[in-house]
Design a protein around this motif. Structure first.
Motif, PDB file in Angstrom:
ATOM      1  N   ASN A 249      86.585  12.124  31.648  1.00  0.00           N
ATOM      2  CA  ASN A 249      85.872  11.015  32.264  1.00  0.00           C
ATOM      3  C   ASN A 249      86.196  11.013  33.753  1.00  0.00           C
ATOM      4  O   ASN A 249      87.275  10.599  34.162  1.00  0.00           O
ATOM      5  CB  ASN A 249      86.293   9.692  31.618  1.00  0.00           C
ATOM      6  N   GLU A 251      84.764   9.275  35.962  1.00  0.00           N
ATOM      7  CA  GLU A 251      84.619   7.899  36.439  1.00  0.00           C
ATOM      8  C   GLU A 251      83.934   7.839  37.800  1.00  0.00           C
ATOM      9  O   GLU A 251      84.419   7.211  38.743  1.00  0.00           O
ATOM     10  CB  GLU A 251      85.990   7.199  36.488  1.00  0.00           C
ATOM     11  N   GLU A 255      82.219   3.778  37.219  1.00  0.00           N
ATOM     12  CA  GLU A 255      81.615   3.560  35.909  1.00  0.00           C
ATOM     13  C   GLU A 255      82.095   4.631  34.935  1.00  0.00           C
ATOM     14  O   GLU A 255      82.368   5.763  35.324  1.00  0.00           O
ATOM     15  CB  GLU A 255      80.087   3.602  35.997  1.00  0.00           C
ATOM     16  N   HIS A 256      82.177   4.263  33.665  1.00  0.00           N
ATOM     17  CA  HIS A 256      82.595   5.228  32.653  1.00  0.00           C
ATOM     18  C   HIS A 256      81.530   6.305  32.511  1.00  0.00           C
ATOM     19  O   HIS A 256      80.335   6.049  32.590  1.00  0.00           O
ATOM     20  CB  HIS A 256      82.822   4.528  31.311  1.00  0.00           C
ATOM     21  N   THR A 257      81.957   7.524  32.264  1.00  0.00           N
ATOM     22  CA  THR A 257      81.011   8.617  32.082  1.00  0.00           C
ATOM     23  C   THR A 257      80.169   8.417  30.823  1.00  0.00           C
ATOM     24  O   THR A 257      80.599   7.776  29.853  1.00  0.00           O
ATOM     25  CB  THR A 257      81.751   9.968  31.983  1.00  0.00           C
ATOM     26  N   SER A 258      78.971   8.984  30.841  1.00  0.00           N
ATOM     27  CA  SER A 258      78.133   8.989  29.634  1.00  0.00           C
ATOM     28  C   SER A 258      78.268  10.306  28.885  1.00  0.00           C
ATOM     29  O   SER A 258      77.461  10.609  27.995  1.00  0.00           O
ATOM     30  CB  SER A 258      76.669   8.734  30.003  1.00  0.00           C
ATOM     31  N   CYS A 304      84.373   3.073  23.633  1.00  0.00           N
ATOM     32  CA  CYS A 304      83.727   4.243  24.247  1.00  0.00           C
ATOM     33  C   CYS A 304      83.675   5.412  23.264  1.00  0.00           C
ATOM     34  O   CYS A 304      82.637   6.051  23.089  1.00  0.00           O
ATOM     35  CB  CYS A 304      84.482   4.674  25.499  1.00  0.00           C
ATOM     36  N   LYS A 326      79.698   5.809  28.030  1.00  0.00           N
ATOM     37  CA  LYS A 326      79.145   4.597  28.637  1.00  0.00           C
ATOM     38  C   LYS A 326      78.100   3.934  27.750  1.00  0.00           C
ATOM     39  O   LYS A 326      77.171   4.583  27.266  1.00  0.00           O
ATOM     40  CB  LYS A 326      78.525   4.939  29.991  1.00  0.00           C
ATOM     41  N   CYS A 330      81.115  -0.432  26.912  1.00  0.00           N
ATOM     42  CA  CYS A 330      81.988   0.519  27.622  1.00  0.00           C
ATOM     43  C   CYS A 330      81.357   0.757  28.993  1.00  0.00           C
ATOM     44  O   CYS A 330      80.678   1.755  29.209  1.00  0.00           O
ATOM     45  CB  CYS A 330      82.097   1.811  26.832  1.00  0.00           C
ATOM     46  N   PRO A 331      81.546  -0.192  29.908  1.00  0.00           N
ATOM     47  CA  PRO A 331      80.825  -0.133  31.184  1.00  0.00           C
ATOM     48  C   PRO A 331      81.329   0.956  32.094  1.00  0.00           C
ATOM     49  O   PRO A 331      82.424   1.449  31.948  1.00  0.00           O
ATOM     50  CB  PRO A 331      81.087  -1.518  31.791  1.00  0.00           C
TER      51      PRO A 331
END
Length: 331
Positions: A249, A251, A255-258, A304, A326, A330-331
């Motif tokens: 991640n 980040e 923002e959290h990775t997708s 997440c 994300k 899990c924003p």
């Protein structure tokens, strides 16, 4: 070059249910031919591969400290370099190998420097600078391979990813003896959401006579071995076994990775939709494959990526794991 002994009970796995019957899996390069006897397939390293690496010295190596430390209660100790996990694990005994059957997916990766993998870890020593680790499974890593294909891989380190070890055959260490399976080569077909499921079986075990750590792929392919002299703690035995998923991640923008883990879906969706490990086993001091005792689970952020374990007659000890990264929770 063959192991002196295989673990006892290797082919005792039940295949009575439809969910336990594996579909045939292969590697893409088999469409173009095969390697002759007394040779091994080696994935070509190209100039572009080296240019994607942060440095030629670090090419083919993981960043430091990418092993989850489940015995700790401090979450910040886990997410070192943005690595996150959803795993099952056992510890507190001497282990001489591990086995699992893992279904194969092609998770989406958000950033080129991120990866997603599903693997088993054979661990010895502390989580400091002397950690010994043998790892094997499947991964999607655009940074390492230049694409988003799912690939069979191995890894090893004897000093917690500092100077020793690498992926596949990118440094000396793992000695391959098999001419049919290529390390770092793409796997096909892959599982489909709500459709056919394809899985691979991986066994890593310590030869009780020679002391080397061997790897087997499926029921038919003994791929090669890690010589015992590569390691300090693993020259004797492992003290922890882990099975599960790992992602990076990065980040970006806070923002959290997708980047997806496993199938990209949470474990509560179950068979055909979530990623799984089934028939997880350990090799004990008598060179016998058996169900592990006291399996625990761990994830840094269950909103997440999550993990749920269970047990039944066909799958033995199993767990579902993974997630989308994300999402609204899990924003």
């Amino acid at each position: 070059m063959r192991p002196s002994f295989h673990p006892e009970g290797l082919y005792a796995e039940s295949k009575s249910s439809a969910e336990s019957k594996p579909n045939k899996i292969s590697q893409m390069w088999h469409l173009n031919g095969k390697c002759p006897e007394d040779t091994i397939p080696v994935r070509r390293t190209k100039r572009e591969d080296l240019l994607r690496a942060s440095s030629t010295k670090r090419f083919g190596k993981k960043k430091h400290r990418t092993i989850p430390q489940p015995q700790s209660t401090e979450p910040e100790l886990f997410n070192v370099n943005g690595h996150q996990h959803a795993i099952a694990y056992v510890e507190g005994d001497k282990y001489y190998g591990a086995k699992a059957t893992i279904n194969v997916w092609e998770p989406k990766i958000q950033q080129p420097n991120e990866f997603s993998l599903s693997q088993l870890w054979i661990l010895g020593g502390s989580f400091g600078q002397d950690l010994n680790s043998i790892e094997a499974g499947w991964q999607v890593s655009p940074d390492l391979y230049g694409d988003n294909h799912t690939r069979l891989f191995t890894y090893w380190t004897s000093d917690a990813y500092q100077a020793t070890g690498c992926y596949n055959l990118l440094c000396s260490g793992f000695i391959q003896i098999n001419n049919e399976i290529a390390m770092g080569a793409s796997i096909f077909p892959i599982s489909g959401y709500g459709g056919s499921q394809y899985d691979i079986s991986i066994l890593v075990w310590k030869d009780p006579r020679e002391g080397n750590w061997w790897m087997q792929f499926g029921n038919d392919y003994v791929l090669g071995y890690w010589p015992s002299f590569l390691f300090s703690y693993l020259a004797d035995s492992a003290s922890m076994i882990e099975w599960g998923g790992e992602v990076v991640n990065s980040e970006a923008d806070g923002e959290h990775t997708s980047t997806q883990m496993g199938s990209g879906h949470f474990p509560d969706e179950g068979f055909g939709k979530a990623s799984y490990f089934r028939n997880i086993q350990i090799v004990d001091g008598s060179n016998k494959l058996r169900a592990p005792n006291g399996v625990s689970t761990f994830t840094e952020q269950s909103n997440c990526y999550d993990v749920q374990n269970g047990n039944n007659g066909d799958w033995g000890n199993y767990f579902y794991f993974g997630g989308p990264g994300k999402n609204p929770n899990c924003p």
